[in-house]
Each structure stands twice: as C-alpha cells, then as structure tokens.
Design a protein around this motif. Structure first.
Motif, mmCIF file in Angstrom:
data_model
loop_
_atom_site.group_PDB
_atom_site.id
_atom_site.type_symbol
_atom_site.label_atom_id
_atom_site.label_comp_id
_atom_site.label_asym_id
_atom_site.label_seq_id
_atom_site.Cartn_x
_atom_site.Cartn_y
_atom_site.Cartn_z
ATOM 1 N N ARG A 98 0.864 -1.193 0.000
ATOM 2 C CA ARG A 98 0.000 0.000 0.000
ATOM 3 C C ARG A 98 0.890 1.228 0.000
ATOM 4 N NH1 ARG A 98 -5.471 1.445 3.189
ATOM 5 N NH2 ARG A 98 -6.183 0.269 1.369
ATOM 6 N N ASN A 99 0.764 2.041 -1.040
ATOM 7 C CA ASN A 99 1.502 3.297 -1.156
ATOM 8 C C ASN A 99 0.556 4.461 -0.928
ATOM 9 O OD1 ASN A 99 3.949 2.042 -1.843
ATOM 10 N ND2 ASN A 99 3.331 1.889 -3.986
ATOM 11 N N GLU A 100 1.049 5.479 -0.276
ATOM 12 C CA GLU A 100 0.234 6.664 0.017
ATOM 13 C C GLU A 100 0.983 7.909 -0.422
ATOM 14 O OE1 GLU A 100 -1.645 9.055 3.876
ATOM 15 O OE2 GLU A 100 -1.112 6.932 4.035
ATOM 16 N N ILE A 101 0.268 8.790 -1.097
ATOM 17 C CA ILE A 101 0.818 10.080 -1.512
ATOM 18 C C ILE A 101 -0.007 11.182 -0.861
ATOM 19 C CG2 ILE A 101 1.229 11.653 -3.441
ATOM 20 C CD1 ILE A 101 1.725 9.276 -5.214
ATOM 21 N N ASP A 102 0.677 12.070 -0.162
ATOM 22 C CA ASP A 102 0.041 13.247 0.430
ATOM 23 C C ASP A 102 0.249 14.408 -0.528
ATOM 24 O OD1 ASP A 102 -0.953 15.318 1.891
ATOM 25 O OD2 ASP A 102 0.305 14.972 3.664
ATOM 26 N N ARG A 157 -5.197 -1.974 -7.961
ATOM 27 C CA ARG A 157 -6.571 -1.561 -7.681
ATOM 28 C C ARG A 157 -6.876 -0.164 -8.215
ATOM 29 N NH1 ARG A 157 -8.046 -2.493 -1.716
ATOM 30 N NH2 ARG A 157 -8.310 -4.623 -2.470
ATOM 31 N N GLN A 158 -6.149 0.865 -7.790
ATOM 32 C CA GLN A 158 -6.483 2.236 -8.181
ATOM 33 C C GLN A 158 -5.823 2.625 -9.502
ATOM 34 O OE1 GLN A 158 -5.295 1.353 -5.209
ATOM 35 N NE2 GLN A 158 -6.770 1.969 -3.629
ATOM 36 N N SER A 159 -4.546 2.371 -9.652
ATOM 37 C CA SER A 159 -3.854 2.734 -10.888
ATOM 38 C C SER A 159 -3.860 1.546 -11.837
ATOM 39 C CB SER A 159 -2.414 3.176 -10.597
ATOM 40 O OG SER A 159 -1.657 2.089 -10.105
ATOM 41 N N PHE A 160 -3.806 1.830 -13.134
ATOM 42 C CA PHE A 160 -3.983 0.754 -14.115
ATOM 43 C C PHE A 160 -3.111 0.935 -15.357
ATOM 44 C CE2 PHE A 160 -7.204 4.052 -14.415
ATOM 45 C CZ PHE A 160 -7.041 4.510 -15.710
ATOM 46 N N HIS A 161 -2.241 1.936 -15.363
ATOM 47 C CA HIS A 161 -1.400 2.178 -16.537
ATOM 48 C C HIS A 161 0.055 1.978 -16.163
ATOM 49 C CE1 HIS A 161 -0.417 3.675 -20.506
ATOM 50 N NE2 HIS A 161 0.481 4.486 -19.969
ATOM 51 N N PHE A 162 0.787 1.253 -17.026
ATOM 52 C CA PHE A 162 2.177 0.926 -16.770
ATOM 53 C C PHE A 162 3.026 1.383 -17.944
ATOM 54 C CE2 PHE A 162 -0.392 -2.010 -14.384
ATOM 55 C CZ PHE A 162 0.229 -2.062 -13.143
ATOM 56 N N VAL A 163 4.153 2.003 -17.628
ATOM 57 C CA VAL A 163 5.116 2.428 -18.637
ATOM 58 C C VAL A 163 6.346 1.553 -18.499
ATOM 59 C CG1 VAL A 163 6.494 4.351 -19.512
ATOM 60 C CG2 VAL A 163 4.215 4.769 -18.571
ATOM 61 N N PHE A 164 6.939 1.165 -19.621
ATOM 62 C CA PHE A 164 8.061 0.239 -19.616
ATOM 63 C C PHE A 164 9.395 0.963 -19.490
ATOM 64 C CE2 PHE A 164 4.918 -2.010 -22.484
ATOM 65 C CZ PHE A 164 4.388 -2.760 -21.447
ATOM 66 N N GLY A 210 -9.907 15.419 -1.173
ATOM 67 C CA GLY A 210 -8.824 15.619 -0.222
ATOM 68 C C GLY A 210 -7.470 15.442 -0.879
ATOM 69 N N HIS A 211 -6.427 15.364 -0.065
ATOM 70 C CA HIS A 211 -5.057 15.303 -0.577
ATOM 71 C C HIS A 211 -4.395 13.952 -0.321
ATOM 72 C CE1 HIS A 211 -5.025 19.559 -1.560
ATOM 73 N NE2 HIS A 211 -5.548 19.813 -0.369
ATOM 74 N N ARG A 212 -5.127 12.991 0.214
ATOM 75 C CA ARG A 212 -4.534 11.694 0.550
ATOM 76 C C ARG A 212 -4.942 10.672 -0.505
ATOM 77 N NH1 ARG A 212 -6.294 7.528 4.345
ATOM 78 N NH2 ARG A 212 -4.492 6.325 5.096
ATOM 79 N N TYR A 213 -3.952 10.147 -1.224
ATOM 80 C CA TYR A 213 -4.201 9.195 -2.305
ATOM 81 C C TYR A 213 -3.584 7.845 -1.933
ATOM 82 C CZ TYR A 213 -5.278 13.363 -5.073
ATOM 83 O OH TYR A 213 -5.814 14.542 -5.535
ATOM 84 N N LEU A 214 -4.366 6.789 -2.014
ATOM 85 C CA LEU A 214 -3.914 5.449 -1.685
ATOM 86 C C LEU A 214 -3.831 4.607 -2.955
ATOM 87 C CD1 LEU A 214 -6.028 4.736 1.530
ATOM 88 C CD2 LEU A 214 -3.661 5.536 1.389
ATOM 89 N N PHE A 215 -2.813 3.751 -3.014
ATOM 90 C CA PHE A 215 -2.600 2.878 -4.168
ATOM 91 C C PHE A 215 -2.232 1.487 -3.657
ATOM 92 C CE2 PHE A 215 -1.743 7.201 -5.422
ATOM 93 C CZ PHE A 215 -2.415 7.332 -6.631
#
Length: 302
Positions: free
Chosen positions: A7-11, A87-94, A153-158
């Motif tokens: 679980r990654n979190e960005i403030d 779950r939240q993000s779905f795009h991957f760059v190589f 808000g400003h709290r994003y979970l991935f």
C-alpha cells in the motif's frame, strides 16, 4: 511467494508547486524492478478478452511505451512468472520509455519514445497520477487550481499485490487480480451456519468467470405513476454472463440456487437470440476461447 500486499500513500498537500510551463504537470510513478531475464521476458496485461502477449501481440505502428491493464499484469521468463495486481492505478510504462529526472531549463524536453523491444530490464513504472497546480483559462488566464477532484482531499492510496508462479498461469493470474479488486466481505453472524462453505452460484471449470447476474431488462415495468402503489409480479427471468479466460474451448456446468424452466443464449446486447435453448438440468453452456456468453434464464416456480 503466495502473496505480498503493498500500500503506497501520496500526500498531495506536500507535493511541490508545479508552475506554468511546457508540461503543466508532474507525473508520479511507483517503480517495480523485477529479477527476471530480459532476454526471455514476456509481458501479459489482462484485457477484456484475456491476456495479451507483448511484444508478439502488438500491431504494426502501435504504441509500445506502455500498456493499460484491467486487474493484473503478468510477467514471465524462462525460469518463472509473477503477477502484479492493482486496484487504483492501471497504466504501466516500460523501462526505456520514461525519464524519471526533471529536465533542466537548458535541456530540451526528452522524448518518451526512446525505448526499444526487447526491453533491457524487467522494470514497470506504475503511473499514479499527473499532478498540476496551474492551468491556462480563457477568461482569467493562468490560474492556480487547488484540486481537480473537489471533496477528495489530498490523501491518495494505491494498493498492489504480488504473487509468483512456476510458470505463467492465466487462470491463477486472473483470479488473483479479481480477488484484489472484488474482495469477499466479512460479516458477523450470531449463529453457526449449517454449512461451512457454500456458494449461491458456481462453475465447474476454473477458466470460466461469472461476470454478471441480473434481472432481465425485458421485464421492466412502464406506465403511468399513480397514488396507488403498483404490485408487480416477482421477476422470474434473469441474465447470466460468463467469460472464458484461458483461451480454451470449454463446456461448463453452472450451479444455481433455484431450478430453471428454460434457458437460451442471447447476444451481448441482449437484443437477439443466438441459441434458442440450452440444457438446464444442470445449466450447461459451451464457450469458445475468450468468449463471453450471455444466458437468459427462466426461473422455475417453487
């Protein structure tokens, strides 16, 4: 490795201010470097019809810098395989198609299409979001933007999950991705259940998923609304949608909590009859490789 949850979190309130410039935003990624052999690397994103095989399934002229995945992306080499569910993000760059360092004012903005296949490393850049704090408007010119999603808000979970396998398994990988995105919900009950394990619906082939179960749209009520409440009859026609996910022609039996009077196969839009009748005791359906089959079921009266 059975499973590793991340679980990654960005403030966002602590991110640097992105001033007016050529890009208007900064992109944020989570980096996943895997110890896989690049010379035999195969990347398989999960799509709407199973797993693609990259780079073999790329069409001529298609973008090769990144890929979008539905629930999980699988990587494998000649030694083993892994699955990265998201779950939240779905795009991957190589690797080779993204520059992680900010270009200075003296340098030209680097082109992202500088990578090449085969990839030099088995590294995925999972894109979290693009973050900007200014935008150019028609009425007031450049304006500061506090948020692009008011109320969030400003709290994003991935959330991500990792699992490894001896070799690539489309069924295990797909189910691993679905389990992260559609987890079972635990509910406390005061009494001990009669059966320790039970499903209302089930299939006897692991490579077939139940995508949807819903009332048939052909039985919707219509008419004038009056002060007298309507007393409609119980809907006894339901839609069952199945999908094969491993690329194999499959005959599947579906277990149901009720009996059926009849069943037939409809088009995906449910506007045409594809097969007038199918076996109902038990409900048995034929699926082609990666096929989605829509079954209309008439429920028997108790």
């Amino acid at each position: 490795l059975d499973r590793l949850d991340l679980r990654n979190e960005i403030d966002a309130s602590r991110l640097p201010f992105v001033a007016n410039g050529k890009t208007w935003h900064d992109s944020y990624f989570f980096v996943f470097p895997f110890a896989l052999d690049a010379s035999s690397l195969v990347i398989r994103p999960e799509g709407q019809r199973g797993f693609l095989r990259l780079p073999d399934d790329y069409l001529p002229g298609a973008r090769r810098d990144g890929v979008t995945s539905q629930h999980v992306i699988a990587l494998s080499d000649k030694r083993g395989a892994l699955a990265l569910a998201h779950r939240q993000s779905f795009h991957f760059v190589f690797h080779g198609y993204v520059r992680t360092a900010r270009a200075s004012s003296e340098q030209a903005f680097p082109a992202i299409f500088t990578g090449k296949w085969p990839l030099e490393r088995a590294t995925l850049f999972a894109k979290a979001f693009r973050y900007g704090t200014q935008s150019d408007t028609e009425d007031v010119g450049v304006a500061n933007i506090e948020t692009v999603e008011p109320g969030l808000g400003h709290r994003y979970l991935f959330d991500y999950s990792l699992a490894s396998f001896a070799q690539f398994d489309p069924v295990a990988s797909a189910r691993f991705g679905w389990e992260l995105n559609v987890p079972l919900r635990a509910v406390y009950i005061p009494a001990v259940p009669e059966e320790a394990k039970r499903s209302l619906f089930g299939v006897d082939q692991s490579n077939v998923l139940i995508l949807a179960i819903k009332p048939s749209s052909t039985n919707d009520l219509s008419g004038m609304v009056t002060s007298t409440p309507l007393a409609p009859q119980a809907n006894r026609t339901f839609i069952l949608r199945l999908q094969e996910i491993a690329g194999r022609r499959t005959r599947v039996r579906v277990s149901l909590p009720v009996g059926l009077n009849a069943a037939r196969v409809l088009s995906l839009d449910e506007d045409r009859v594809i097969q007038a009748s199918v076996q109902t005791n038990p409900l048995t359906v034929e699926l082609g490789p990666y096929e989605i089959v829509t079954v209309e079921m008439a429920i028997a009266r108790p």
